[in-house]
Design an enzyme around this catalytic site. Structure first.
Site, PDB file in Angstrom:
ATOM      1  N   GLU A 132     -13.468   5.142  -2.895  1.00 19.85           N
ATOM      2  CA  GLU A 132     -11.898   5.232  -2.736  1.00 19.85           C
ATOM      3  C   GLU A 132     -11.383   6.573  -4.074  1.00 19.85           C
ATOM      4  O   GLU A 132     -11.989   6.125  -4.743  1.00 19.85           O
ATOM      5  CB  GLU A 132     -10.873   4.100  -2.954  1.00 19.85           C
ATOM      6  CG  GLU A 132     -10.956   3.325  -1.371  1.00 19.85           C
ATOM      7  CD  GLU A 132     -10.398   4.214  -0.229  1.00 19.85           C
ATOM      8  OE1 GLU A 132      -9.542   4.999  -0.554  1.00 19.85           O
ATOM      9  OE2 GLU A 132     -10.511   3.690   0.790  1.00 19.85           O
ATOM     10  N   ASP A 133     -10.703   7.373  -3.456  1.00 18.17           N
ATOM     11  CA  ASP A 133     -10.142   8.245  -4.477  1.00 18.17           C
ATOM     12  C   ASP A 133     -11.026   8.615  -5.522  1.00 18.17           C
ATOM     13  O   ASP A 133     -10.520   8.916  -6.725  1.00 18.17           O
ATOM     14  CB  ASP A 133      -8.967   7.686  -4.948  1.00 18.17           C
ATOM     15  CG  ASP A 133      -7.843   7.340  -3.952  1.00 18.17           C
ATOM     16  OD1 ASP A 133      -7.963   7.881  -2.719  1.00 18.17           O
ATOM     17  OD2 ASP A 133      -6.784   6.861  -3.876  1.00 18.17           O
ATOM     18  N   ASN A 153      -0.623  11.703   1.112  1.00 14.78           N
ATOM     19  CA  ASN A 153       0.209  10.445   0.306  1.00 14.78           C
ATOM     20  C   ASN A 153       0.661  10.690  -1.110  1.00 14.78           C
ATOM     21  O   ASN A 153      -0.470  11.502  -1.528  1.00 14.78           O
ATOM     22  CB  ASN A 153      -0.664   9.139   0.759  1.00 14.78           C
ATOM     23  CG  ASN A 153      -0.613   8.603   2.145  1.00 14.78           C
ATOM     24  OD1 ASN A 153       0.314   8.786   2.650  1.00 14.78           O
ATOM     25  ND2 ASN A 153      -1.759   8.366   2.658  1.00 14.78           N
ATOM     26  N   ASP A 182     -13.728   6.132   2.538  1.00 14.44           N
ATOM     27  CA  ASP A 182     -12.491   6.132   3.291  1.00 14.44           C
ATOM     28  C   ASP A 182     -11.687   7.484   3.503  1.00 14.44           C
ATOM     29  O   ASP A 182     -11.095   7.926   4.407  1.00 14.44           O
ATOM     30  CB  ASP A 182     -11.741   4.966   2.944  1.00 14.44           C
ATOM     31  CG  ASP A 182     -10.382   4.686   3.946  1.00 14.44           C
ATOM     32  OD1 ASP A 182     -10.770   4.708   5.133  1.00 14.44           O
ATOM     33  OD2 ASP A 182      -9.455   4.435   3.391  1.00 14.44           O
ATOM     34  N   ASP A 183     -11.604   8.195   2.287  1.00 12.93           N
ATOM     35  CA  ASP A 183     -11.169   9.444   2.145  1.00 12.93           C
ATOM     36  C   ASP A 183     -11.784  10.527   3.050  1.00 12.93           C
ATOM     37  O   ASP A 183     -11.218  11.465   3.690  1.00 12.93           O
ATOM     38  CB  ASP A 183     -10.960   9.969   0.622  1.00 12.93           C
ATOM     39  CG  ASP A 183     -10.350   8.888  -0.062  1.00 12.93           C
ATOM     40  OD1 ASP A 183      -9.322   8.843   0.039  1.00 12.93           O
ATOM     41  OD2 ASP A 183     -11.037   8.738  -1.137  1.00 12.93           O
ATOM     42  N   ARG A 227      -8.651  10.686  -8.339  1.00  9.67           N
ATOM     43  CA  ARG A 227      -7.766  11.576  -7.661  1.00  9.67           C
ATOM     44  C   ARG A 227      -7.112  10.380  -6.571  1.00  9.67           C
ATOM     45  O   ARG A 227      -7.364  10.350  -5.499  1.00  9.67           O
ATOM     46  CB  ARG A 227      -8.538  12.252  -6.637  1.00  9.67           C
ATOM     47  CG  ARG A 227      -7.777  13.530  -5.628  1.00  9.67           C
ATOM     48  CD  ARG A 227      -8.648  13.745  -4.468  1.00  9.67           C
ATOM     49  NE  ARG A 227      -9.019  12.587  -3.778  1.00  9.67           N
ATOM     50  CZ  ARG A 227      -8.404  12.165  -2.715  1.00  9.67           C
ATOM     51  NH1 ARG A 227      -7.138  12.588  -2.685  1.00  9.67           N
ATOM     52  NH2 ARG A 227      -8.956  11.239  -2.175  1.00  9.67           N
ATOM     53  N   TYR A 248       0.838  -1.067  -0.115  1.00 13.10           N
ATOM     54  CA  TYR A 248      -0.064   0.116   0.020  1.00 13.10           C
ATOM     55  C   TYR A 248       0.620   1.066  -0.260  1.00 13.10           C
ATOM     56  O   TYR A 248       1.986   1.245  -0.636  1.00 13.10           O
ATOM     57  CB  TYR A 248      -0.947  -0.094   1.002  1.00 13.10           C
ATOM     58  CG  TYR A 248      -2.183   1.012   0.967  1.00 13.10           C
ATOM     59  CD1 TYR A 248      -3.161   0.759  -0.312  1.00 13.10           C
ATOM     60  CD2 TYR A 248      -2.412   1.787   1.586  1.00 13.10           C
ATOM     61  CE1 TYR A 248      -4.159   1.373  -0.643  1.00 13.10           C
ATOM     62  CE2 TYR A 248      -3.436   2.795   1.331  1.00 13.10           C
ATOM     63  CZ  TYR A 248      -4.356   2.701   0.142  1.00 13.10           C
ATOM     64  OH  TYR A 248      -5.254   3.326  -0.141  1.00 13.10           O
ATOM     65  N   LYS A 273      -6.496  -1.886  -1.028  1.00 10.18           N
ATOM     66  CA  LYS A 273      -7.215  -1.729   0.419  1.00 10.18           C
ATOM     67  C   LYS A 273      -7.725  -3.010   0.686  1.00 10.18           C
ATOM     68  O   LYS A 273      -8.200  -3.289   1.875  1.00 10.18           O
ATOM     69  CB  LYS A 273      -8.599  -0.859  -0.181  1.00 10.18           C
ATOM     70  CG  LYS A 273      -7.941   0.556  -0.303  1.00 10.18           C
ATOM     71  CD  LYS A 273      -7.680   1.478   0.929  1.00 10.18           C
ATOM     72  CE  LYS A 273      -7.508   2.748   0.821  1.00 10.18           C
ATOM     73  NZ  LYS A 273      -7.501   3.397   2.458  1.00 10.18           N
TER      74      LYS A 273
END
Length: 556
Positions: A273-274, A412, A296-297, A183, A130, A201
């Site tokens: 996610e993202d 990150n 999660d973000d 993203r 990850y 993930k």
């Protein structure tokens, strides 16, 4: 007893939610199972099924029973020796991406050995599978792509997404991690190559949270990309077109969400996610009342940051309401309690978010606009606001300087961190309480060794997901996220504080996840959102029994 919604033997170490077709869940670890039930496969096929392949660990009797004679060298190696051999090999690679590819190759050939390595060497291998390495892997995903590890749903599948979902071999899925690749970490639009994020993930859902891998489904929604470099890359694996937006995008996502619910039921957890900010907040708001969804973000980051803050209060003193917060990056920062908003300030690329900018602000930023004169630049905002806690979520590296207070540089991968651990401890003369999104090595300053905390969402989402599954929750509630934060913060000890840590070490992550899962499940039962009844008496014990074990099984 009832675990994760199913009756299982108390000795069973492999549950993760529901029974599978191979009866692994009802078999104890010392009870042999048959790796197929519908037809007799050849040993050659068995060796190429990653879920059941044991490599050189097949015993003499298994080699006779399953037509493996002659297909393997004569030696029999234990799983422990295989693990030692594989770790020696991985450590020989000096390039992080090569280590990533070695791990993914193992996952595609020997699933149990992959998870055994990841669980037993979590601090060493988490940065490999990850962040930060997964960022580079996504950038180069087209070039390193070998086997599909999830589902790709593109605009070509519009009108037949349900049919596409049925192509996935597993009939039962309990966790879906989905991205549209717009993203990815702090790297921007990587389009279809964002698949590395859902794959990574879900590997952590299994390794850190114990959710069985067969219940996990990575999905990438491909609506194109605005990344010209990828569009011109001959090895790019996605649609070669600009991103679809507006009605076309919304209709595809709506079809996807309802196809998932129709195919897998009410209790499948869909983790976003993202996604870009404007879509992330809108999707969460739109589907949180009709689906079991989690971003999660937004929610995971908020939960892990809150856990760190709750933990840090024992060093800082006071309550959360006593502190002033300044966020660099007005992205997915969660939604704190209304009355505390006066203590929370945001800075974006145009400066401090103030009332005079309201007309030009995105909707999710508007509640944070304070009555204050416009200020540009982080340093100027720090001087004016005088925050006691500074949190970076900008996705832009090297933003914090020695003039600013320090606590959390969350962006990150590592290259995008607002500052390094060394900078934080040196500038503050060892006074900083520091945490980051990606890992930093321990740092020695004037004879004292500081261990930087990693505000990694991996502390939260695996245990959170397990708790949701255990309870059979039908919706995600903010109270469940708060329970997860408090459960994580409570596991930081005085020994950890002495090293400057505000998060417990990842070496204990399965125990941490079990405790988080228990608190999340308890809150789901309390709120009346749980469907797996009755509630187990000991939820921690129940969580531990639910966890997938990667130990090899006997196939006799």
């Amino acid at each position: 007893m009832k675990n994760c919604g199913d009756l299982v033997d108390n000795k069973s170490a492999i549950v993760g939610g529901v029974g599978d077709m191979y009866s692994e869940d009802s078999a104890t670890l010392d009870q042999p199972i048959t790796p197929w039930t519908i037809s007799v496969a050849s040993g050659y096929s068995l060796m190429r099924d990653p879920r059941y392949n044991k490599g050189l660990a097949f015993t003499e009797k298994e080699r006779d029973a399953h037509y493996l004679r002659g297909l393997l060298p004569p030696v029999v190696l234990s799983q422990e020796l295989q693990e030692k051999k594989m770790m020696n090999l991985i450590r020989q690679y000096e390039v992080p991406l090569h280590r990533y590819m070695a791990m993914i190759g193992l996952q595609e050939t020997n699933e149990r050995l992959f998870y055994k390595l990841l669980i037993d060497n979590v601090e060493e291998l988490l940065p490999v599978v990850y962040t930060p390495t997964v960022g580079e892997a996504c950038q180069k995903y087209g070039s390193i792509f070998r086997h599909s590890q999830g589902l790709y749903i593109s605009l070509k599948e519009k009108g037949k997404i349900l049919e596409t979902l049925k192509n996935w071999p597993e009939r039962t899925v309990q966790v879906i991690v989905v991205t549209d690749g717009e993203r990815i970490l702090g790297l921007g639009d990587l389009g279809c190559q964002g698949m590395g994020i859902p794959v990574g993930k879900l590997a952590l859902y299994t390794a850190l949270g114990g959710v069985r891998p067969s219940l996990c489904l990575p999905i990438t929604i491909d609506v194109g990309t605005n990344n010209e470099k990828l569009l011109n890359d001959e090895f790019y694996i996605g649609l070669r077109q600009k991103r679809a937006t507006g009605k076309e995008y919304d209709e595809l996502l709506q079809e996807f969400m309802y196809a998932v619910k129709q195919n897998y039921g009410e209790k499948v957890l869909i983790q976003f996610e993202d996604f870009a900010n404007h879509n992330a907040f809108e999707l969460l708001a739109r589907y949180s009342s009709s689906h079991l969804v989690f971003n999660d973000d937004i929610q995971g980051t908020a939960a892990v940051v809150l856990a760190g803050l709750l933990s840090a209060l024992r060093l800082l003193g006071g309550t959360l309401a006593d502190h002033t917060f300044l966020f660099l990056g007005a992205g997915e920062n969660g939604k704190p309690i209304e009355e505390n908003r006066k203590n929370i300030w945001l800075v974006d690329s145009k400066g401090l978010i103030v009332s005079s900018r309201k007309e030009s602000l995105q909707d999710f930023k508007k509640p944070w606009a304070h009555e204050h004169e416009p200020i540009t630049g982080l340093i100027n905002a720090v001087k004016a606001i005088k925050p006691t806690i500074l949190i970076g979520t900008s996705g832009v590296g090297k933003q914090f300087t020695k003039e600013t207070p320090l606590i959390m540089a969350l962006s990150n991968p590592t290259s995008q961190a607002e500052c390094t651990a060394e900078e934080a401890y040196t500038w503050s003369e060892g006074r900083a309480i520091f945490a980051s999104g990606s890992p930093f090595d321990p740092f020695e300053y004037e004879g004292k060794t500081f261990v930087p905390g990693q505000a990694n969402n991996a502390y939260i989402f695996p245990g959170f997901g397990l708790g949701v599954i255990m309870a059979g929750s039908i919706r995600v509630h903010n109270g469940m996220l708060l329970a997860a934060s408090k459960a994580l913060a409570s596991q930081v000890t005085e020994e950890h504080y002495e090293k400057g840590m505000i998060y417990p070490p990842l070496t204990n992550i399965r125990k941490i996840s079990a405790n988080i899962a228990a608190k999340v499940a308890a809150k789901a039962y309390e709120l009346g959102l749980a469907s797996h009844l009755p509630q187990p008496e000991d939820l921690v014990e129940s969580a531990e029994k639910c966890m997938y074990s990667p130990v090899y099984r006997s196939y006799l």
